[in-house]
Each structure stands twice: as structure tokens, then as C-alpha cells.
Design an enzyme around this catalytic site. Structure first.
Site, PDB file in Angstrom:
ATOM      1  N   LYS A 294      29.098  31.210  17.516  1.00 16.59           N
ATOM      2  CA  LYS A 294      28.908  32.463  16.784  1.00 16.59           C
ATOM      3  C   LYS A 294      27.543  33.094  17.069  1.00 16.59           C
ATOM      4  O   LYS A 294      27.459  34.289  17.370  1.00 16.59           O
ATOM      5  CB  LYS A 294      29.050  32.117  15.301  1.00 16.59           C
ATOM      6  CG  LYS A 294      29.182  33.228  14.346  1.00 16.59           C
ATOM      7  CD  LYS A 294      29.729  32.703  12.990  1.00 16.59           C
ATOM      8  CE  LYS A 294      29.058  31.431  12.466  1.00 16.59           C
ATOM      9  NZ  LYS A 294      27.665  31.578  12.090  1.00 16.59           N
TER      10      LYS A 294
ATOM     11  N   ARG B  71      30.735  34.681   3.971  1.00 15.51           N
ATOM     12  CA  ARG B  71      31.202  33.313   4.203  1.00 15.51           C
ATOM     13  C   ARG B  71      32.040  32.796   3.033  1.00 15.51           C
ATOM     14  O   ARG B  71      32.504  31.660   3.083  1.00 15.51           O
ATOM     15  CB  ARG B  71      29.970  32.425   4.341  1.00 15.51           C
ATOM     16  CG  ARG B  71      29.979  31.431   5.479  1.00 15.51           C
ATOM     17  CD  ARG B  71      28.600  30.818   5.479  1.00 15.51           C
ATOM     18  NE  ARG B  71      28.402  29.761   6.401  1.00 15.51           N
ATOM     19  CZ  ARG B  71      27.749  29.894   7.569  1.00 15.51           C
ATOM     20  NH1 ARG B  71      27.302  31.065   7.956  1.00 15.51           N
ATOM     21  NH2 ARG B  71      27.560  28.856   8.314  1.00 15.51           N
TER      22      ARG B  71
ATOM     23  N   ARG C 188      24.092  19.806  20.802  1.00 15.65           N
ATOM     24  CA  ARG C 188      23.462  21.003  21.335  1.00 15.65           C
ATOM     25  C   ARG C 188      21.938  20.943  21.428  1.00 15.65           C
ATOM     26  O   ARG C 188      21.324  21.825  22.016  1.00 15.65           O
ATOM     27  CB  ARG C 188      23.933  22.260  20.618  1.00 15.65           C
ATOM     28  CG  ARG C 188      23.453  22.463  19.207  1.00 15.65           C
ATOM     29  CD  ARG C 188      24.102  23.754  18.685  1.00 15.65           C
ATOM     30  NE  ARG C 188      24.012  23.842  17.243  1.00 15.65           N
ATOM     31  CZ  ARG C 188      24.689  24.721  16.530  1.00 15.65           C
ATOM     32  NH1 ARG C 188      25.495  25.562  17.108  1.00 15.65           N
ATOM     33  NH2 ARG C 188      24.545  24.750  15.228  1.00 15.65           N
TER      34      ARG C 188
ATOM     35  N   ARG D  30      18.098  21.324  15.050  1.00 20.20           N
ATOM     36  CA  ARG D  30      18.320  21.845  13.712  1.00 20.20           C
ATOM     37  C   ARG D  30      18.550  20.690  12.761  1.00 20.20           C
ATOM     38  O   ARG D  30      19.269  19.746  13.078  1.00 20.20           O
ATOM     39  CB  ARG D  30      19.527  22.788  13.710  1.00 20.20           C
ATOM     40  CG  ARG D  30      19.123  24.233  13.808  1.00 20.20           C
ATOM     41  CD  ARG D  30      20.311  25.132  13.960  1.00 20.20           C
ATOM     42  NE  ARG D  30      21.287  25.001  12.882  1.00 20.20           N
ATOM     43  CZ  ARG D  30      22.360  25.769  12.788  1.00 20.20           C
ATOM     44  NH1 ARG D  30      22.580  26.706  13.684  1.00 20.20           N
ATOM     45  NH2 ARG D  30      23.216  25.614  11.795  1.00 20.20           N
TER      46      ARG D  30
ATOM     47  N   ARG E 246      29.698  20.444   7.365  1.00 16.11           N
ATOM     48  CA  ARG E 246      29.706  21.908   7.512  1.00 16.11           C
ATOM     49  C   ARG E 246      31.095  22.414   7.892  1.00 16.11           C
ATOM     50  O   ARG E 246      31.524  23.473   7.445  1.00 16.11           O
ATOM     51  CB  ARG E 246      28.661  22.352   8.537  1.00 16.11           C
ATOM     52  CG  ARG E 246      27.260  22.429   7.916  1.00 16.11           C
ATOM     53  CD  ARG E 246      26.145  22.358   8.936  1.00 16.11           C
ATOM     54  NE  ARG E 246      26.236  23.323   9.989  1.00 16.11           N
ATOM     55  CZ  ARG E 246      25.803  23.116  11.229  1.00 16.11           C
ATOM     56  NH1 ARG E 246      25.268  21.947  11.560  1.00 16.11           N
ATOM     57  NH2 ARG E 246      25.902  24.054  12.127  1.00 16.11           N
TER      58      ARG E 246
HETATM   59  P1  ADP Z   1      26.726  27.389  11.420  1.00 12.53           P
HETATM   60  O1  ADP Z   1      27.730  28.488  11.482  1.00 12.53           O
HETATM   61  O2  ADP Z   1      26.571  26.673  12.731  1.00 12.53           O
HETATM   62  O3  ADP Z   1      26.952  26.433  10.284  1.00 12.53           O
HETATM   63  P2  ADP Z   1      24.578  29.195  10.446  1.00 12.53           P
HETATM   64  O4  ADP Z   1      23.288  29.373  11.123  1.00 12.53           O
HETATM   65  O5  ADP Z   1      25.491  30.392  10.377  1.00 12.53           O
HETATM   66  O6  ADP Z   1      25.269  27.979  11.188  1.00 12.53           O
HETATM   67  O7  ADP Z   1      24.334  28.682   8.938  1.00 12.53           O
HETATM   68  C1  ADP Z   1      23.498  27.580   8.657  1.00 12.53           C
HETATM   69  C2  ADP Z   1      23.438  27.310   7.140  1.00 12.53           C
HETATM   70  O8  ADP Z   1      22.894  28.458   6.462  1.00 12.53           O
HETATM   71  C3  ADP Z   1      24.776  27.061   6.447  1.00 12.53           C
HETATM   72  O9  ADP Z   1      25.181  25.717   6.570  1.00 12.53           O
HETATM   73  C4  ADP Z   1      24.436  27.442   5.002  1.00 12.53           C
HETATM   74  O10 ADP Z   1      23.691  26.409   4.363  1.00 12.53           O
HETATM   75  C5  ADP Z   1      23.491  28.629   5.167  1.00 12.53           C
HETATM   76  N1  ADP Z   1      24.198  29.935   5.160  1.00 12.53           N
HETATM   77  C6  ADP Z   1      24.178  30.853   6.175  1.00 12.53           C
HETATM   78  N2  ADP Z   1      24.895  31.942   5.853  1.00 12.53           N
HETATM   79  C7  ADP Z   1      25.394  31.724   4.615  1.00 12.53           C
HETATM   80  C8  ADP Z   1      26.229  32.470   3.730  1.00 12.53           C
HETATM   81  N3  ADP Z   1      26.691  33.680   4.071  1.00 12.53           N
HETATM   82  N4  ADP Z   1      26.539  31.934   2.531  1.00 12.53           N
HETATM   83  C9  ADP Z   1      26.085  30.723   2.167  1.00 12.53           C
HETATM   84  N5  ADP Z   1      25.299  29.964   2.944  1.00 12.53           N
HETATM   85  C10 ADP Z   1      24.944  30.437   4.158  1.00 12.53           C
END
Ligand code: ADP
Length: 185
Positions: free
Chosen positions: A9, A85, A124, A128, A139
Site C-alpha cells: 500500500k 480503516r 522487508r 519497523r 495486524r
Molecule cells: P500496515 O498497513 O502495513 O499495517 P500502516 O503504516 O498503514 O501499515 O499502519 C501502521 C499502524 O498505524 C497500524 O497498525 C495502526 O496501529 C496505525 N494506524 C494507521 N492508520 C490507522 C487508522 N486509519 N486507524 C487506526 N489505526 C491506524
């Protein structure tokens, strides 16, 4: 963009933003910046990120909404990566779009099988804090429970464009561009 962790993504979101000359708003990146800078919001969200849990909706909205409004005003569009999300986030985003007289043009769904996703995240090497195999699996569960239902929500609204995200990055990008180029603005 709607996609499980590991689908690419962030990478594809950046490529789309570059190709179409629009900003990318990545909620995960924004949260990680807040954590790195140890801001009050960063301190609030730190434990959620580390555990791979969702940040509460009100906190997410307080961070994202102003940026979306600003991007809607100042640019010809934007790529939303990682938001919404949850269903309440999607509903809040739709309310806001209505008020601002705009709407989502397309929901890009990046699809790949679970074993590909977990292997990619764990392998990867981005360092992180949430990329260990156990947290990556969690996740994916969180995604399946809370975020995947958005696929139905947006399919009903006729917005979903599905792309196979299992092939290499460049192949996936080309498939995305070919599909997006066909959409009128
Ligand atoms: P990935 O899609 O690989 O899990 P992201 O960088 O999109 O990685 O998100 C990392 C973390 O940030 C999530 O696991 C969550 O804790 C938090 N997060 C990001 N966007 C949201 C959202 N829209 N709502 C709730 N938590 C979020």
C-alpha cells in the site's frame, strides 16, 4: 487505498501520487512521525502501533481530517493510504466529503494471499517496531476483522477496483496505472 499489511500500500501509494501529481496522505507514516518526535499524540498512539492494534477512531480523525480538507482545497486530489480503516472512519470520511462537496473517485483494493503478506512484512527489513512475525500476524487479524468489511461497504457504492498485489512491485504498479488511466475525472 484498501489493503492488508504487506500488500504494498505505501509503496504503490507513493508511485500513484507521483504519477498523477497529487499528495499522498499516509496515516501510518503520520503516526510514526508523531511517535518519533515524541509529541503528545505520538505518546498516546505509541503502544497501539507497537502492538499492531488500531489507534482509536477519534484520535485518527483528529490527525487525518485537517490534512484531507487541506489537500482537497489545494490540490487536484489526493491518495489516502491507511485511512479509513474502520466503518466509523469511513462514515466520518463520507460526511466530510459531502460537506466539502467532493467524493472518493476510486477505492483501490490490493489483494494478496495471507502467506505472501506475512512473509513480506516480516522480511522487508524496514526496522519497523511492528514488523516482527507475531505482530505482523496480529495486524493481519486486525485488518480482517475491522478493515476488510470496508470492501463490502465500498463495493456497494460501486467504487472498488481490485488489483492482484502478489506479483513484483513494478508489475503491480503497471496494473494499477493501466486501470486508473481508464477512469475519467
Ligand atoms: P500496515 O498497513 O502495513 O499495517 P500502516 O503504516 O498503514 O501499515 O499502519 C501502521 C499502524 O498505524 C497500524 O497498525 C495502526 O496501529 C496505525 N494506524 C494507521 N492508520 C490507522 C487508522 N486509519 N486507524 C487506526 N489505526 C491506524
Amino acid at each position: 487505498m484498501l489493503a492488508p499489511p504487506g500488500a504494498g500500500k505505501g509503496t504503490q501509494g507513493e508511485r500513484i501520487a507521483e504519477r498523477y501529481g497529487v499528495p499522498r496522505i499516509g496515516s501510518g507514516d503520520l503516526f510514526r512521525e508523531e511517535v518519533a518526535q515524541q509529541t503528545p499524540l505520538g505518546k498516546t498512539v505509541q503502544s497501539y502501533l507497537k502492538a499492531g492494534d488500531l489507534v482509536p477512531d477519534d484520535v485518527v480523525l483528529s490527525l487525518i481530517m485537517n490534512r484531507v480538507i487541506a489537500a482537497a482545497r489545494t490540490s487536484g486530489g489526493y491518495v489516502l493510504d491507511g485511512f479509513p480503516r474502520t466503518l466509523p472512519q469511513a462514515e466520518a470520511a463520507a460526511d466530510l466529503a459531502r460537506e466539502a462537496n467532493t467524493s472518493a473517485q476510486v477505492v483501490l483494493y490490493l489483494d494478496a494471499p495471507p502467506e505472501v503478506l506475512v512473509a513480506r512484512v516480516a522480511g522487508r527489513g524496514e526496522n519497523r517496531a511492528d514488523d516482527s512475525e507475531a505482530v505482523a500476524k496480529h495486524r493481519l487479524e486486525v485488518y480482517t476483522e475491522h478493515t476488510k468489511p470496508l470492501l463490502d461497504y465500498y463495493t456497494k457504492r460501486g467504487l472498488v477496483l481490485t488489483i492482484d498485489a502478489a506479483p513484483p512491485i513494478e508489475t503491480v504498479s503497471q496494473a494499477i496505472f493501466a486501470a486508473l488511466d481508464k477512469i475519467d475525472d
